[in-house]
Motif scaffolding. Sequence first.
Motif, PDB file in Angstrom:
ATOM      1  N   LEU A   1       1.026  -1.551  -0.146  1.00  0.00           N
ATOM      2  CA  LEU A   1      -0.174   0.469   0.069  1.00  0.00           C
ATOM      3  C   LEU A   1       0.952   1.336  -0.040  1.00  0.00           C
ATOM      4  O   LEU A   1       2.344   1.209   0.395  1.00  0.00           O
ATOM      5  N   ALA A   2       0.495   1.974  -0.811  1.00  0.00           N
ATOM      6  CA  ALA A   2       0.972   3.747  -0.511  1.00  0.00           C
ATOM      7  C   ALA A   2       0.020   4.561  -0.098  1.00  0.00           C
ATOM      8  O   ALA A   2      -0.708   5.049  -0.675  1.00  0.00           O
ATOM      9  N   LEU A   3      -0.103   5.139   1.146  1.00  0.00           N
ATOM     10  CA  LEU A   3      -0.976   5.842   1.455  1.00  0.00           C
ATOM     11  C   LEU A   3      -1.597   6.904   1.331  1.00  0.00           C
ATOM     12  O   LEU A   3      -0.566   7.683   0.410  1.00  0.00           O
ATOM     13  N   SER A   4      -2.338   7.857   1.921  1.00  0.00           N
ATOM     14  CA  SER A   4      -2.693   8.555   1.557  1.00  0.00           C
ATOM     15  C   SER A   4      -1.612   9.763   1.570  1.00  0.00           C
ATOM     16  O   SER A   4      -0.589   9.451   2.165  1.00  0.00           O
ATOM     17  N   PRO A   5      -0.802  11.266   0.699  1.00  0.00           N
ATOM     18  CA  PRO A   5       0.470  11.985   0.713  1.00  0.00           C
ATOM     19  C   PRO A   5       0.207  12.898   1.820  1.00  0.00           C
ATOM     20  O   PRO A   5      -1.664  13.406   2.275  1.00  0.00           O
ATOM     21  N   PHE A   6       0.869  12.909   2.295  1.00  0.00           N
ATOM     22  CA  PHE A   6       1.110  14.029   3.270  1.00  0.00           C
ATOM     23  C   PHE A   6       2.531  15.326   2.835  1.00  0.00           C
ATOM     24  O   PHE A   6       2.786  15.004   1.242  1.00  0.00           O
ATOM     25  N   GLY A   7       1.996  16.576   2.848  1.00  0.00           N
ATOM     26  CA  GLY A   7       3.400  17.126   2.457  1.00  0.00           C
ATOM     27  C   GLY A   7       4.906  16.739   2.908  1.00  0.00           C
ATOM     28  O   GLY A   7       5.468  17.367   2.133  1.00  0.00           O
ATOM     29  N   SER A   8       5.271  16.413   3.412  1.00  0.00           N
ATOM     30  CA  SER A   8       6.161  16.419   3.883  1.00  0.00           C
ATOM     31  C   SER A   8       7.003  15.411   5.037  1.00  0.00           C
ATOM     32  O   SER A   8       5.459  15.010   6.157  1.00  0.00           O
ATOM     33  N   ALA A   9       7.767  14.539   4.621  1.00  0.00           N
ATOM     34  CA  ALA A   9       8.042  13.131   5.529  1.00  0.00           C
ATOM     35  C   ALA A   9       7.710  13.620   7.616  1.00  0.00           C
ATOM     36  O   ALA A   9       7.822  12.537   8.264  1.00  0.00           O
ATOM     37  N   GLN A  10       8.420  15.166   7.626  1.00  0.00           N
ATOM     38  CA  GLN A  10       8.605  15.368   8.593  1.00  0.00           C
ATOM     39  C   GLN A  10       6.753  15.569   9.213  1.00  0.00           C
ATOM     40  O   GLN A  10       6.968  16.261  10.938  1.00  0.00           O
ATOM     41  N   ASP A  11       5.387  15.997   8.503  1.00  0.00           N
ATOM     42  CA  ASP A  11       4.657  15.685   9.144  1.00  0.00           C
ATOM     43  C   ASP A  11       4.390  15.294  10.466  1.00  0.00           C
ATOM     44  O   ASP A  11       4.104  14.193  10.218  1.00  0.00           O
ATOM     45  N   PRO A  12       3.597  16.353  11.553  1.00  0.00           N
ATOM     46  CA  PRO A  12       2.526  14.906  12.248  1.00  0.00           C
ATOM     47  C   PRO A  12       1.560  14.218  11.573  1.00  0.00           C
ATOM     48  O   PRO A  12       0.927  15.020  11.127  1.00  0.00           O
ATOM     49  N   VAL A  13       1.242  12.859  12.329  1.00  0.00           N
ATOM     50  CA  VAL A  13      -0.233  12.045  11.257  1.00  0.00           C
ATOM     51  C   VAL A  13      -1.139  12.590  12.858  1.00  0.00           C
ATOM     52  O   VAL A  13      -2.453  11.670  12.388  1.00  0.00           O
ATOM     53  N   GLY A  14      -0.807  12.450  13.756  1.00  0.00           N
ATOM     54  CA  GLY A  14      -2.034  12.957  14.630  1.00  0.00           C
ATOM     55  C   GLY A  14      -2.260  11.368  15.748  1.00  0.00           C
ATOM     56  O   GLY A  14      -1.484  10.612  15.938  1.00  0.00           O
TER      57      GLY A  14
END
Length: 477
Positions: free
Chosen positions: A115-128
């Motif tokens: 799976l390639a899950l939904s994208p974030f702006g950056s690998a350093q973004d918090p996921v919650g």
Amino acid sequence: MNSTTSSIVGALGGGSGVDMVKLAGDLSAARFAPRIAQLEGRAEQLDLRISSAGALKSSLTQLASALGERIRTGDLAPRIAVGNAAVATASVSPGGVAEGSYSLEVTRLASRQMLALSPFGSAQDPVGEGTLTFRFGTVDGGSFNEDAARPVLQIAISASDTLEDVARAVNLAGGSLSAYVANGAEGAQLVLKGQDGAMNGFTVEGSGASASGAPGAGNIDYLNWNPATDSGQIKAAAADAAFTLDGIAMTSPSNNVTGLPQGLNLVLQGTNAGSPTALTFSDRGPQIESVVNDLVLAMNDIAAQLKQNADPLGGELGNDPGARTLKRELAGLAGRTVMPNAAPGAPRTLGDLGLVYDRDGTFRLDTQRLKNTLARSPAESTAMFTTGFHGVYASIDNLARSAGASMNPGSIGGSVRRYTAQREKIGEQLTDIAIQQDTLRSQMVKNFAWADRNVAQSQSTLSFLQGQIAIWNADRG
């Protein structure tokens, strides 16, 4: 010589002029010398017996080990040729008897879900903040059938954890998943991989403090995935390998396929639907001739060793029960059935492979009989050379194990154990004698010191009397 006892003698006097300490040592040694010589002679004989019996036992063990290694990985190991090397590689498990040829057609390789899950702006973004729950089972189109017997995997996510932290946590969880962050055209995506096999599909469920009914980046449930709501996140599906072996349809959760008939193993590497390839085993007739010839030479070395050591006129094992048993075992080796389940007419004994035991106690190879057997029954002859429960190796290995059994008094191993115990007892007796000898020597030193003191006193009295007599004689003159 003991310095303490020497000083005692010196203190008491040395009137006799005799070395009392040396005299005590010589006399105590002479007292026990015959017994010590007898025990040491017996110990030397036992050492020779232990060495001879141990050498026979070791020779048999080494022969069995070398034969087993030659069958497992040497020139007798099955050699399998795959017609289309791009489809698979093949091998045979130890003890397997795969032979002849097989037809292989691979229609699907085993694969893992990715799976390639939904994208974030950056690998350093918090996921919650929350919990990621992974459930395992079968993904079939838009449905998921969970394997209820398999535990779920749950990973706690803190409010400060980034996408990279989540990937690291998945890898550290020690489960059946791996993860990394891919920075692609759509942004930073968490990539999850399962294991090969249809039963290793999985879903992702985010829950907890940051979960939202309309998830977005920063909400834990933004990482949710299940096949019913898939919108392109699944990049590869989990599937079993599918293939036919000799026309029989089979599946495997892994591309490393074991447990096939007669010990055959496969590593599937590609598909060849509609174009079966052949698995063939090379003829091992020349290798069998070489091995049997080497076996005869090795058995003759052992027979010669046994004949010399078990010679009734001077051999170290001349009357040894283990040696006698081994002689009988060697004499019956050629006629022993090593393939009890062989079909009528197929080779069953080492004699069928040309092994002959002559009356002089030596082995020889009947080359013509071996060639006839190989020509008449090539597959059955090959089947005699495995590391399974039956065959040439099992026969030699059982012979070595039987001869080396230390708890059997009628075996070479039993002889080693018996002679070793006798040798240890002699060692204990020699230790006891040494203690007794030292005790006697010490007692003699004390007795001789007392006698030496009396002699010194007597000499002193005599000297006094001689002086007095001399004075009396001078006065009278």
